[in-house]
Scaffold this motif. Sequence first.
Motif, mmCIF file in Angstrom:
data_model
loop_
_atom_site.group_PDB
_atom_site.id
_atom_site.type_symbol
_atom_site.label_atom_id
_atom_site.label_comp_id
_atom_site.label_asym_id
_atom_site.label_seq_id
_atom_site.Cartn_x
_atom_site.Cartn_y
_atom_site.Cartn_z
ATOM 1 N N ALA A 178 0.991 -1.327 0.008
ATOM 2 C CA ALA A 178 -0.050 -0.074 0.270
ATOM 3 C C ALA A 178 0.883 1.194 -0.022
ATOM 4 C CB ALA A 178 -0.870 0.020 1.228
ATOM 5 N N LEU A 179 1.861 1.437 0.795
ATOM 6 C CA LEU A 179 2.847 2.420 0.947
ATOM 7 C C LEU A 179 3.319 2.858 -0.600
ATOM 8 C CD1 LEU A 179 5.193 1.832 4.037
ATOM 9 C CD2 LEU A 179 3.590 3.749 3.519
ATOM 10 N N VAL A 180 3.658 1.824 -1.423
ATOM 11 C CA VAL A 180 4.295 2.037 -2.583
ATOM 12 C C VAL A 180 3.149 2.116 -3.726
ATOM 13 C CG1 VAL A 180 6.442 1.200 -2.012
ATOM 14 C CG2 VAL A 180 4.838 -0.259 -3.081
ATOM 15 N N ARG A 195 9.913 -1.608 -9.968
ATOM 16 C CA ARG A 195 10.816 -0.837 -9.197
ATOM 17 C C ARG A 195 10.060 -0.385 -7.809
ATOM 18 N NH1 ARG A 195 15.255 -1.526 -9.933
ATOM 19 N NH2 ARG A 195 15.901 0.337 -8.524
ATOM 20 N N LYS A 196 8.534 -0.073 -7.916
ATOM 21 C CA LYS A 196 8.057 -0.228 -6.402
ATOM 22 C C LYS A 196 8.212 -1.326 -5.835
ATOM 23 C CE LYS A 196 4.639 3.355 -8.458
ATOM 24 N NZ LYS A 196 3.290 3.373 -8.780
ATOM 25 N N LEU A 197 7.943 -2.632 -6.561
ATOM 26 C CA LEU A 197 8.014 -3.631 -5.742
ATOM 27 C C LEU A 197 9.425 -3.781 -5.173
ATOM 28 C CD1 LEU A 197 7.044 -6.582 -4.936
ATOM 29 C CD2 LEU A 197 7.644 -7.492 -7.280
ATOM 30 N N GLU A 198 10.312 -3.673 -5.830
ATOM 31 C CA GLU A 198 11.721 -3.646 -5.322
ATOM 32 C C GLU A 198 11.672 -3.042 -3.928
ATOM 33 O OE1 GLU A 198 14.752 -4.918 -7.265
ATOM 34 O OE2 GLU A 198 15.809 -4.682 -4.938
ATOM 35 N N LEU A 199 11.268 -1.681 -3.746
ATOM 36 C CA LEU A 199 10.963 -0.763 -2.746
ATOM 37 C C LEU A 199 10.323 -1.596 -1.350
ATOM 38 C CD1 LEU A 199 12.128 1.759 -1.616
ATOM 39 C CD2 LEU A 199 9.942 2.988 -2.480
ATOM 40 N N PRO A 220 9.180 11.864 -8.747
ATOM 41 C CA PRO A 220 8.574 12.486 -7.763
ATOM 42 C C PRO A 220 7.857 11.874 -6.625
ATOM 43 C CG PRO A 220 8.310 13.870 -9.820
ATOM 44 C CD PRO A 220 8.376 12.420 -10.038
ATOM 45 N N GLU A 221 6.943 11.211 -7.159
ATOM 46 C CA GLU A 221 5.857 10.547 -6.035
ATOM 47 C C GLU A 221 6.720 9.479 -5.385
ATOM 48 O OE1 GLU A 221 2.640 8.779 -8.236
ATOM 49 O OE2 GLU A 221 2.793 7.322 -6.716
ATOM 50 N N LEU A 222 7.605 8.651 -6.170
ATOM 51 C CA LEU A 222 8.274 7.600 -5.252
ATOM 52 C C LEU A 222 9.123 8.358 -4.649
ATOM 53 C CD1 LEU A 222 8.279 4.412 -5.564
ATOM 54 C CD2 LEU A 222 10.508 4.881 -6.683
ATOM 55 N N MET A 223 9.834 9.252 -4.829
ATOM 56 C CA MET A 223 10.632 9.949 -3.913
ATOM 57 C C MET A 223 10.072 10.469 -2.851
ATOM 58 S SD MET A 223 13.474 9.095 -5.201
ATOM 59 C CE MET A 223 14.452 9.538 -3.730
ATOM 60 N N ARG A 224 8.712 11.043 -2.864
ATOM 61 C CA ARG A 224 8.092 11.560 -1.814
ATOM 62 C C ARG A 224 7.738 10.480 -0.882
ATOM 63 N NH1 ARG A 224 5.354 15.010 -5.074
ATOM 64 N NH2 ARG A 224 3.682 13.525 -5.381
ATOM 65 N N THR A 225 7.387 9.161 -1.332
ATOM 66 C CA THR A 225 7.086 8.062 -0.536
ATOM 67 C C THR A 225 8.399 7.842 0.360
ATOM 68 O OG1 THR A 225 5.715 7.183 -2.345
ATOM 69 C CG2 THR A 225 6.241 5.807 -0.657
ATOM 70 N N ILE A 226 9.549 7.586 -0.192
ATOM 71 C CA ILE A 226 10.649 7.386 0.481
ATOM 72 C C ILE A 226 10.914 8.428 1.668
ATOM 73 C CG2 ILE A 226 13.304 7.464 0.191
ATOM 74 C CD1 ILE A 226 12.964 6.175 -2.516
ATOM 75 N N GLU A 227 10.692 9.404 1.170
ATOM 76 C CA GLU A 227 11.003 10.614 2.450
ATOM 77 C C GLU A 227 9.941 10.523 3.449
ATOM 78 O OE1 GLU A 227 13.172 12.409 2.959
ATOM 79 O OE2 GLU A 227 12.577 13.984 4.106
ATOM 80 N N SER A 265 -6.098 3.557 -14.946
ATOM 81 C CA SER A 265 -5.398 3.986 -13.534
ATOM 82 C C SER A 265 -5.423 2.480 -12.804
ATOM 83 C CB SER A 265 -5.596 4.811 -12.637
ATOM 84 O OG SER A 265 -4.939 4.462 -11.415
ATOM 85 N N PRO A 266 -4.535 1.426 -13.186
ATOM 86 C CA PRO A 266 -4.652 0.314 -12.760
ATOM 87 C C PRO A 266 -4.087 0.018 -11.072
ATOM 88 C CG PRO A 266 -2.643 0.280 -13.857
ATOM 89 C CD PRO A 266 -3.441 1.750 -14.040
ATOM 90 N N ALA A 267 -3.389 1.157 -10.809
ATOM 91 C CA ALA A 267 -2.912 0.900 -9.572
ATOM 92 C C ALA A 267 -3.216 2.271 -8.756
ATOM 93 C CB ALA A 267 -1.411 0.706 -9.395
ATOM 94 N N PRO A 268 -4.549 2.140 -7.872
ATOM 95 C CA PRO A 268 -4.841 3.507 -7.076
ATOM 96 C C PRO A 268 -3.835 3.636 -6.129
ATOM 97 C CG PRO A 268 -6.243 1.494 -6.948
ATOM 98 C CD PRO A 268 -5.567 1.181 -8.288
ATOM 99 N N GLU A 269 -3.387 4.921 -6.128
ATOM 100 C CA GLU A 269 -2.329 5.269 -5.047
ATOM 101 C C GLU A 269 -3.191 5.499 -3.590
ATOM 102 O OE1 GLU A 269 0.464 4.894 -6.478
ATOM 103 O OE2 GLU A 269 -0.024 5.160 -8.457
ATOM 104 N N SER A 270 -2.244 5.027 -2.771
ATOM 105 C CA SER A 270 -2.751 5.286 -1.436
ATOM 106 C C SER A 270 -1.934 6.011 -0.310
ATOM 107 C CB SER A 270 -3.590 3.951 -0.725
ATOM 108 O OG SER A 270 -2.558 3.324 -0.292
ATOM 109 N N GLY A 271 -1.576 7.143 -0.876
ATOM 110 C CA GLY A 271 -0.684 7.580 0.193
ATOM 111 C C GLY A 271 0.904 7.390 0.297
#
Lengths: 258, 365
Positions: A134-136, A155-159, A185-192, B359-365
């Motif tokens: 859910a986080l990624v 890449r998200k799975l890797e994280l 940017p979104e992935l980096m925000r997640t990391i931060e 959008s296949p992967a809805p983002e959840s913060g």
Amino acid sequence: MSEIILEAQNLRKEFGGLIAVDDVTLRVTRGSTHSIIGPNGAGKTTLFNLLTGKYSPTRGTVLFKGQDVTHAPVHRRPHMGMGRSFQITNIFPNLTVLENVRLAAQALSSDSFRFLRRAESFTNYVDRARAALALVGLESMAETPALVLPHGGKRKLELAILLAAEPELMLLDEPTAGMASEQVPELMRTIETIRQQGNKTIVLVEHNMNVVMNISDRITVMHIGRVLAEGTPAEISHNNSVQSVYLGELYDLPRAEN
Amino acid sequence: MKQLRSNWLYSLILVFLIAFPFIVGALTESSPTGVPRGDRMIMRGESVRWQAVLIEVFILSILAMSYNLMFGFTGVISFGHALFFGSAGYIIGLALEYTALDTGAALILGSLAAFVICGGVGLMIGFVSLRLRGVYFTIFTLAVAEMFYIFFSRFALTKAEDGFAVTELPVWLDPSQSRLTFYYIVLALFVLTFLFIRRLVNSPTGAVFKAIRENEDRALAIGYNTLRFKLMAIVIAGMLAALAGILQVLLNKKIGPEMLSVGYTIDPLLNTIIGGIGTFAGPVIGTAGLHLLDTFFRDATLVIGGSTIQVANVWGLVLGLIFILVVIVFPQGVVGTWQSWRLKRQIRHLESRMAVEPSPAPESG
Ligand SMILES: Nc1ncnc2c1ncn2[C@@H]1O[C@H](COP(=O)(O)OP(=O)(O)O)[C@@H](O)[C@H]1O
Ligand SMILES: [Mg+2]
């Protein structure tokens, strides 16, 4: 307050005649984000492999939380609180996305030796895996085999695999490598977010200069295996030798890796 | 859901196998227990003949399933599986020959020793050689198994080429007197092995086995001491192969160096590939298919044009052709190809759904 969580002392790695990492010394403060930048072939991934035990250094020492871990085997380190992600996606291709992450959640317990109960009945690992997904933003792909994920998804799975183990120290080797730029940017925000909320320490290799300048507390610049400079983002961006070697010349070149 | 449906199918097959001696008996008007002569039963008639065929299928399936645990589920490729199968046989032979116990006690002792020793041999071989990766490990296991083969076929203590004969089995266990009982014993052990492997593979330990098969480096990197898990796989596979070896000895009532020959490595390997590597039913389907073919066509004669061909003379060729054909039609084995076909259908379904929703992967913060 500024405890050193990870320290490399005079690390050196030779491959035959090639010196990939040359006398590198590095101190990472707990709770900080410490980036390592440098052109391709500078030795960043090799340095990661030395820090995580994949390679044994030709010379030098690695200390983690004050302990000498230079020769501790790779599989011991996650148990100590050290985790890494890979520049070249390194997943379990024929297992589901959820199972990829669940394995990482299960790895640090002795439950791995329970062979007469179904794995899903250990719901705490499934829950932790789902939380990491859910986080990624991968939870809707949980039941998909990992190999059919698009590159960005991998890449998200890797994280997520890394997050599920909840390490204190996360070594991220180009987490956004090859990702579509609008996803970066979104992935980096997640990391931060993860770093701040979990009070984690991050060592980051990243090519995107905007990201690095924004996110880092300290930056180490590598060039041909050596540390060229180290300092705060402001210091690094004003450093002349850094600019000539890295920012000016090579930054805009297309990336050859991955 | 999927498991439930296949459990249904498995239960049906099990009921069929339990009823099988009686079904054949009814169809061919033969007695499932053989023909009485004096106070003995003679194993004559279609029902007992078919029981013998299925007993062999069950035993070789146990061997193939044990091989698949390493090969298909853990990704450890050994060419030394016959070592466990044959060693178990020899341990029973030695127990019968050199202990002063009666046959029943010697069998029990021999079987227990066979499990322990085969597990131990697996542990030792694994410990010495699992640090070798890929083909080096495989060659090492082949070398060790061949060494045992040569050694046992020359050594006086193991009666060289002759091996041991098992005489005076307890009547209730003797397949040449109470075949129906033996059929059910072997069937029960076969089913237990199947269930055990399925449970193991679906357990936390089995999850690690599959992780090693998929990507051993990554399994190490997330904190698994992969050597330990590979050792576990070898030890368990070795003990299950020992079970197959013990049953084989009881069935044939003899032990010879051929039990250690490379054939008992290649058979489970081919059966697993044909049925489907890393599937539960694959090794069983492969074994049943090839063994039934072997049993019923090896002695056939073909008349092509004016010439008669004894199938037995060209059996190797026939087997080779079948193998090539199956590998072409079912590149992942019978069960594996079926599964991946279903998976692909699922993925296509998923993709067409994804094409509808952008959008296949809805983002959840
Ligand atoms: N396993 C290896 N064997 C030989 N040379 C290597 C190996 N790994 C890396 N190198 C070499 O070491 C140098 C540094 O590589 P790397 O650490 O991957 O750089 P970076 O990650 O900074 O791009 C390169 O010249 C690379 O070719
Ligand atoms: Mg690199």
